[in-house]
Scaffold this motif. Sequence first.
Motif, PDB file in Angstrom:
ATOM      1  N   LEU A 171     -46.294  -9.967 -32.922  1.00  0.00           N
ATOM      2  CA  LEU A 171     -45.459  -8.933 -32.307  1.00  0.00           C
ATOM      3  C   LEU A 171     -46.018  -7.555 -32.623  1.00  0.00           C
ATOM      4  O   LEU A 171     -46.086  -6.683 -31.744  1.00  0.00           O
ATOM      5  CB  LEU A 171     -44.014  -9.050 -32.800  1.00  0.00           C
ATOM      6  CG  LEU A 171     -43.047  -7.981 -32.286  1.00  0.00           C
ATOM      7  CD1 LEU A 171     -42.908  -8.067 -30.778  1.00  0.00           C
ATOM      8  CD2 LEU A 171     -41.695  -8.151 -32.954  1.00  0.00           C
ATOM      9  N   PHE A 172     -46.437  -7.357 -33.862  1.00  0.00           N
ATOM     10  CA  PHE A 172     -47.030  -6.080 -34.256  1.00  0.00           C
ATOM     11  C   PHE A 172     -48.307  -5.816 -33.466  1.00  0.00           C
ATOM     12  O   PHE A 172     -48.514  -4.723 -32.940  1.00  0.00           O
ATOM     13  CB  PHE A 172     -47.309  -6.080 -35.766  1.00  0.00           C
ATOM     14  CG  PHE A 172     -47.903  -4.796 -36.259  1.00  0.00           C
ATOM     15  CD1 PHE A 172     -47.134  -3.652 -36.378  1.00  0.00           C
ATOM     16  CD2 PHE A 172     -49.249  -4.730 -36.596  1.00  0.00           C
ATOM     17  CE1 PHE A 172     -47.678  -2.463 -36.826  1.00  0.00           C
ATOM     18  CE2 PHE A 172     -49.816  -3.549 -37.040  1.00  0.00           C
ATOM     19  CZ  PHE A 172     -49.018  -2.407 -37.155  1.00  0.00           C
ATOM     20  N   ALA A 173     -49.167  -6.825 -33.356  1.00  0.00           N
ATOM     21  CA  ALA A 173     -50.423  -6.676 -32.613  1.00  0.00           C
ATOM     22  C   ALA A 173     -50.153  -6.362 -31.147  1.00  0.00           C
ATOM     23  O   ALA A 173     -50.806  -5.497 -30.563  1.00  0.00           O
ATOM     24  CB  ALA A 173     -51.267  -7.939 -32.739  1.00  0.00           C
ATOM     25  N   ARG A 174     -49.181  -7.041 -30.562  1.00  0.00           N
ATOM     26  CA  ARG A 174     -48.845  -6.771 -29.153  1.00  0.00           C
ATOM     27  C   ARG A 174     -48.275  -5.365 -28.977  1.00  0.00           C
ATOM     28  O   ARG A 174     -48.554  -4.695 -27.988  1.00  0.00           O
ATOM     29  CB  ARG A 174     -47.869  -7.813 -28.622  1.00  0.00           C
ATOM     30  CG  ARG A 174     -48.510  -9.148 -28.382  1.00  0.00           C
ATOM     31  CD  ARG A 174     -47.519 -10.124 -27.720  1.00  0.00           C
ATOM     32  NE  ARG A 174     -48.109 -11.421 -27.557  1.00  0.00           N
ATOM     33  CZ  ARG A 174     -48.876 -11.781 -26.542  1.00  0.00           C
ATOM     34  NH1 ARG A 174     -49.160 -10.921 -25.603  1.00  0.00           N
ATOM     35  NH2 ARG A 174     -49.379 -12.989 -26.466  1.00  0.00           N
ATOM     36  N   SER A 175     -47.484  -4.922 -29.942  1.00  0.00           N
ATOM     37  CA  SER A 175     -46.936  -3.561 -29.882  1.00  0.00           C
ATOM     38  C   SER A 175     -48.043  -2.522 -29.967  1.00  0.00           C
ATOM     39  O   SER A 175     -48.056  -1.551 -29.203  1.00  0.00           O
ATOM     40  CB  SER A 175     -45.921  -3.348 -31.002  1.00  0.00           C
ATOM     41  OG  SER A 175     -44.829  -4.212 -30.847  1.00  0.00           O
ATOM     42  N   ILE A 176     -48.974  -2.721 -30.902  1.00  0.00           N
ATOM     43  CA  ILE A 176     -50.124  -1.810 -31.019  1.00  0.00           C
ATOM     44  C   ILE A 176     -50.940  -1.838 -29.733  1.00  0.00           C
ATOM     45  O   ILE A 176     -51.377  -0.800 -29.226  1.00  0.00           O
ATOM     46  CB  ILE A 176     -51.006  -2.178 -32.238  1.00  0.00           C
ATOM     47  CG1 ILE A 176     -50.238  -1.956 -33.534  1.00  0.00           C
ATOM     48  CG2 ILE A 176     -52.312  -1.390 -32.239  1.00  0.00           C
ATOM     49  CD1 ILE A 176     -49.827  -0.529 -33.790  1.00  0.00           C
ATOM     50  N   HIS A 177     -51.140  -3.014 -29.199  1.00  0.00           N
ATOM     51  CA  HIS A 177     -51.882  -3.174 -27.954  1.00  0.00           C
ATOM     52  C   HIS A 177     -51.228  -2.355 -26.837  1.00  0.00           C
ATOM     53  O   HIS A 177     -51.891  -1.577 -26.150  1.00  0.00           O
ATOM     54  CB  HIS A 177     -51.939  -4.655 -27.578  1.00  0.00           C
ATOM     55  CG  HIS A 177     -52.639  -4.939 -26.295  1.00  0.00           C
ATOM     56  ND1 HIS A 177     -51.978  -5.043 -25.100  1.00  0.00           N
ATOM     57  CD2 HIS A 177     -53.951  -5.138 -26.035  1.00  0.00           C
ATOM     58  CE1 HIS A 177     -52.842  -5.287 -24.147  1.00  0.00           C
ATOM     59  NE2 HIS A 177     -54.053  -5.362 -24.688  1.00  0.00           N
TER      60      HIS A 177
END
Length: 72
Positions: free
Chosen positions: A5-11
């Motif tokens: 979720l964090f990676a997708r948010s940063i993305h």
Amino acid sequence: MSGNLFARSIHDLSVAAWFGGSLMGAIGLNGATSQAKDATERTRLSSLGWKKWVPVQTGAFAAHLASLGPIL
């Protein structure tokens, strides 16, 4: 799960900064400089604005690439 979720948010945020900021600069910044008195001043002001944007755009690009690993 939260790492993804964090990676997708940063993305998503980095894409927004990368694309949205560039679009704003191309339309907003370059458009606003049309109010300058002459072409030399217009070019100078536009160049200054883009120069200030480069570190943010570079950071967004780097964050975007870094976020791809956990997503893939």
